[in-house]
Motif scaffolding. Structure first.
Motif, PDB file in Angstrom:
ATOM      1  N   THR A  88      -3.544  -3.468   1.477  1.00  0.00           N
ATOM      2  CA  THR A  88      -2.959  -2.387   2.272  1.00  0.00           C
ATOM      3  C   THR A  88      -3.445  -2.386   3.719  1.00  0.00           C
ATOM      4  O   THR A  88      -2.648  -2.328   4.657  1.00  0.00           O
ATOM      5  CB  THR A  88      -3.264  -1.021   1.609  1.00  0.00           C
ATOM      6  N   GLU A  89      -4.759  -2.477   3.912  1.00  0.00           N
ATOM      7  CA  GLU A  89      -5.303  -2.429   5.272  1.00  0.00           C
ATOM      8  C   GLU A  89      -4.812  -3.626   6.103  1.00  0.00           C
ATOM      9  O   GLU A  89      -4.537  -3.497   7.297  1.00  0.00           O
ATOM     10  CB  GLU A  89      -6.836  -2.416   5.252  1.00  0.00           C
ATOM     11  N   ARG A 148      -1.987  -5.265   5.640  1.00  0.00           N
ATOM     12  CA  ARG A 148      -0.568  -5.065   5.959  1.00  0.00           C
ATOM     13  C   ARG A 148      -0.424  -4.103   7.136  1.00  0.00           C
ATOM     14  O   ARG A 148       0.418  -4.292   8.010  1.00  0.00           O
ATOM     15  CB  ARG A 148       0.187  -4.543   4.737  1.00  0.00           C
ATOM     16  N   LEU A 149      -1.255  -3.078   7.153  1.00  0.00           N
ATOM     17  CA  LEU A 149      -1.232  -2.145   8.283  1.00  0.00           C
ATOM     18  C   LEU A 149      -1.626  -2.852   9.576  1.00  0.00           C
ATOM     19  O   LEU A 149      -1.026  -2.633  10.628  1.00  0.00           O
ATOM     20  CB  LEU A 149      -2.165  -0.964   8.024  1.00  0.00           C
ATOM     21  N   GLY A 179       1.067  -4.807  11.146  1.00  0.00           N
ATOM     22  CA  GLY A 179       2.005  -3.949  11.870  1.00  0.00           C
ATOM     23  C   GLY A 179       1.573  -3.643  13.293  1.00  0.00           C
ATOM     24  O   GLY A 179       2.394  -3.235  14.109  1.00  0.00           O
TER      25      GLY A 179
END
Length: 150
Positions: free
Chosen positions: A9-10, A12-13, A16
């Motif tokens: 998750t981190e 993927r963030l 972005g």
């Protein structure tokens, strides 16, 4: 979701936050070398097997406390061999989670729906979509029939 992941998750963030061009280059590189990357990374999952066990225990406790009658846990469908090359260890990993599900069903006296076994007993009838992981209309009917029988 128990598949091994290249990006958690981190990460993927963080992707972005990159420029669109750099983000695309990173993602394209990861797709191109997915097999090699996953082969050499330690197993990385959104939910670890240990957390899965704790989650299943918590779910069972909450449902029992609320007076739920028959609680059904379902195994995970192991994908066909043709998908193994792109995600090394996928079935070994999925099986680890299936063991957590089976153990939780036994530990908490819940009903186990072994949808993996049911799907593969009917593999010649097309229970999966072409991606080899998700149920087709026929596969959903198989699952429904099993749940309804319980």
């Amino acid at each position: 979701d128990c598949a091994n992941r290249m990006f958690l998750t981190e990460e993927r963030l963080a992707l972005g936050l990159l420029s669109p061009e750099t983000n695309k280059r990173m993602v394209d590189f990861a797709r191109r070398y997915r097999r090699e990357i996953l082969r050499y990374l330690p197993p990385r999952n959104y939910v670890t097997p240990e957390r899965c066990r704790a989650n299943l225990d918590a779910i069972a406790a909450i449902l029992r406390a609320r007076g739920a009658g028959n609680v059904i846990l379902s195994t995970i469908i192991l994908p066909p061999v043709k998908f193994w090359a792109e995600t090394p260890g996928i079935n070994r990993n999925f099986q680890r989670y299936n063991l957590e599900v089976m153990d939780a069903a036994e530990r908490h006296d819940l009903t186990l729906l072994d949808i993996d076994r049911i799907v593969w007993e009917n593999h010649d009838r097309g229970p999966l979509l072409p991606d080899g992981m998700h149920l087709s209309e026929f596969g959903h009917r198989l699952m429904f029939d099993q749940v309804a029988s319980v």
